[in-house]
Write an enzyme that holds these catalytic residues in place. Structure first.
Site, PDB file in Angstrom:
ATOM      1  N   ASP A   1       0.713  -1.168   0.017  1.00  0.00           N
ATOM      2  CA  ASP A   1       0.102  -0.063  -0.071  1.00  0.00           C
ATOM      3  C   ASP A   1       0.737   1.250  -0.168  1.00  0.00           C
ATOM      4  O   ASP A   1       2.168   1.282   0.317  1.00  0.00           O
ATOM      5  CB  ASP A   1      -0.584   0.038   1.269  1.00  0.00           C
ATOM      6  CG  ASP A   1      -1.983  -0.676   1.225  1.00  0.00           C
ATOM      7  OD1 ASP A   1      -2.411  -1.231  -0.045  1.00  0.00           O
ATOM      8  OD2 ASP A   1      -2.769  -0.928   2.175  1.00  0.00           O
TER       9      ASP A   1
ATOM     10  N   LYS B   1      -3.377   3.194  -2.992  1.00  0.00           N
ATOM     11  CA  LYS B   1      -4.711   3.646  -2.940  1.00  0.00           C
ATOM     12  C   LYS B   1      -4.458   5.130  -2.251  1.00  0.00           C
ATOM     13  O   LYS B   1      -4.707   5.336  -1.059  1.00  0.00           O
ATOM     14  CB  LYS B   1      -5.500   2.793  -2.081  1.00  0.00           C
ATOM     15  CG  LYS B   1      -5.789   1.460  -2.819  1.00  0.00           C
ATOM     16  CD  LYS B   1      -6.742   0.712  -1.699  1.00  0.00           C
ATOM     17  CE  LYS B   1      -6.425   0.424  -0.673  1.00  0.00           C
ATOM     18  NZ  LYS B   1      -7.337  -0.177   0.294  1.00  0.00           N
TER      19      LYS B   1
ATOM     20  N   MET C   1      -7.990   9.237   9.213  1.00  0.00           N
ATOM     21  CA  MET C   1      -8.414   9.820   7.978  1.00  0.00           C
ATOM     22  C   MET C   1      -9.409  11.034   8.342  1.00  0.00           C
ATOM     23  O   MET C   1     -10.317  11.273   7.690  1.00  0.00           O
ATOM     24  CB  MET C   1      -9.340   8.882   7.247  1.00  0.00           C
ATOM     25  CG  MET C   1      -8.517   7.443   6.863  1.00  0.00           C
ATOM     26  SD  MET C   1      -9.906   6.234   6.578  1.00  0.00           S
ATOM     27  CE  MET C   1     -10.196   5.567   8.118  1.00  0.00           C
TER      28      MET C   1
END
Ligand code: SAH
Length: 509
Positions: free
Chosen positions: A39, A61, A176
């Site tokens: 990732d 991503k 996030m």
């Protein structure tokens, strides 16, 4: 029913960034991997644990493009598993904390592919530790909640119970949650949390580029905007944030925020890089030397086959030690071949290297230059003694010449050569071009001569304008000056530890 293959997928948590924070089990899995799917948030350095032959697939991503990619990743893992491959799915932090590890496992189970989960240090744990903020503390709070900052953005109903979250004194960590920071802070206030509650944002926690911003529920969103604070970051909310003032350590280290370039060969760079990173520096490796085999083996092989007939063997570097023992092994020999031959090491580090091959140095020269070895031998009568000095192709002539003058019979076969690498790493060139390097280190004449050769002298001088030049000793410094570089840092003692101290003294005053 699909047929069960021997393929397996290891979902490995890479930890939050610092490559030292992966687990032993994680490293074991990487060492065995045939395929690694990694990732954006997993540190790419960890891929060095995987065999060079392993297929490396970037499942990057980057913010916002999460959704379309996930099905493809699941399909890829299933496919590789069915091919019978050993697959490592390397995920940022922990696979089961906002990592979609659960979804990937569901897909694997449904397809009959075996899997194993290797937990990792999740971002909240890593970032809070490196920011000096204990998530729980007996004087402040006894609970911590990990929350996604994105929940509810595209769903009508939020899974988060804001009412409960806002009451009590539990620490809250948002993942996030930078783009949605203002909204989330406001929600906590609306639901009754004290606007004066301390808040810390930790970006790129555990890495040399870590950034921490502190404020309160009421003002952190403004501060973040003013400071152009970007993801990825965790948001820590709670009284424990105040402890940072006392406990901050990682970003308080002397070289924190400094970018240092190391120009040694790959095989040797690690030790020095570790010394610098332990003081907080960001290290950019720019190897200017590559170690390769001698052009011909005969002279060395002849010496090795009769090594016990020498009176002394002299080692002046760890490179010479490793190369010699490797060749000894290739010839089907080992440390016993030395017999009665005495072993002399230049400096304790070289002595340590010899010891790792089961041989104790009889003499250890304490001066780190060739002169140290000469001084050691001048204490005895070496007339007619046979001395083997396995050396680099471009080694200084001082040892053979001086020991020869004392009457010794010298054999100096080449045990390794130093050549120019094919190219310099693009990241290194980029950093120099961007003028973001604070200090460049040269640990031998070859490092600076080779850099000049690869960049071109004028270009090198231009790129190094304003960069502090650190040289390990007088010989290297002379090479720097001959190329027109001004040496800013040269330690009194010719060692990496002393060089590290000297760099620290220079950059922090
Ligand atoms: N599985 C991961 C989380 C993935 S979600 C884990 O356990 O850590 C991605 C979010 O993790 C980012 O938006 C950010 O909030 C957080 N994150 C990941 N790495 C981080 C780091 N080094 N420093 C701060 N936050 C980080």
């Amino acid at each position: 029913m699909k047929s069960m293959s021997k393929g397996i997928v290891y979902l490995v948590g890479s930890g939050p960034g610092d490559p030292g924070l992966i687990t032993l089990r994680g490293v074991e899995c990487l060492r065995r991997a045939e395929v690694v799917v990694y990732d954006y948030l997993a540190n790419e350095q960890l891929l060095n644990h995987a065999p060079p032959s392993a297929e490396r697939i970037y499942a990057g991503k980057i913010g916002g493009r999460h959704n379309q990619g996930q099905d493809e990743i699941n399909a890829l893992l299933v496919e590789k598993g069915h091919e019978g491959k050993i697959v490592v799915r390397l995920k940022g932090g922990d696979p089961f904390v906002f990592g979609r590890g659960g979804e990937e496992c569901e897909a694997l189970r449904a397809a009959g592919v075996s899997f194993e989960i290797v937990p990792g240090v999740t971002a909240s744990i890593g970032a809070s530790a490196y920011a000096g903020i204990p998530l729980t503390h007996r004087d402040y709070t006894a609970s911590v909640t990990l929350v996604t900052g994105q929940e509810g953005k595209d769903k009508d109903e939020s899974h988060i119970d804001w009412e409960r979250l806002s009451h009590g004194n539990g620490t809250i960590v948002f993942y996030m949650g930078i783009k949605t920071l203002r909204r989330n802070m406001e929600r906590l206030i609306q639901h009754g949390k004290n606007p004066e509650t301390p808040v810390a944002l930790v970006r790129w926690g555990t890495l040399p580029k870590q950034r921490v911003l502190t404020g309160t529920l009421a003002d952190i969103a403004d501060l973040a905007e003013k400071n152009d604070f970007k993801p990825p970051a965790v948001t820590i909310v709670g009284e424990v944030v105040t402890l940072r003032e006392k406990l901050r350590w990682f970003d308080a280290r002397t070289l924190f925020g400094k970018k240092l370039m190391v120009t040694r060969a790959v095989a040797q760079a690690g030790e020095f890089a570790t010394m610098l990173t332990e003081r907080g520096a960001a290290v950019i490796e720019c190897p200017t030397i590559r170690l390769v085999e001698p052009e011909q083996w005969e002279p060395l092989d002849a010496a090795l086959r009769t090594i016990s007939s020498y009176d002394f063997v002299v080692f002046t570097s760890g490179n010479a030690v490793r190369a010699l023992f490797q060749r000894l092994d290739t010839l089907g020999l080992d440390a016993r071949a030395f017999g009665d031959c005495q072993v002399c090491a230049l400096g304790p580090k070289t002595a340590e290297s010899i010891k790792t091959f089961g041989v104790r140095a009889d003499l250890v020269a304490s001066d780190y230059k060739a002169e140290g070895v000469v001084a050691e031998f001048s204490k005895m009568d070496i007339t007619g003694k046979r001395i083997l000095y396995p050396r680099a192709d471009r080694a200084r002539e001082a040892i053979p010449r001086e020991l020869g003058k004392m009457g010794a019979l010298m054999d100096c076969p080449v045990v390794y050569r130093t050549v120019l690498p094919d190219r310099l790493p693009p990241e290194a060139i980029f950093a120099l071009e961007k003028r973001s390097v604070d200090c460049i280190t040269f640990t031998s004449s070859s490092t600076v001569l080779n850099l000049a050769q690869m960049l071109g002298e004028d270009r090198m001088l231009d790129m190094l304008k304003g960069v502090a030049i650190a040289s390990i000793g007088p010989v290297t410094s002379r090479s720097c000056r001959e190329l027109g570089l001004k040496v800013d840092i040269e330690p009194g003692e010719y060692t990496l530890a002393a060089l590290t101290d000297a760099i620290e003294a220079f950059l922090t005053t």
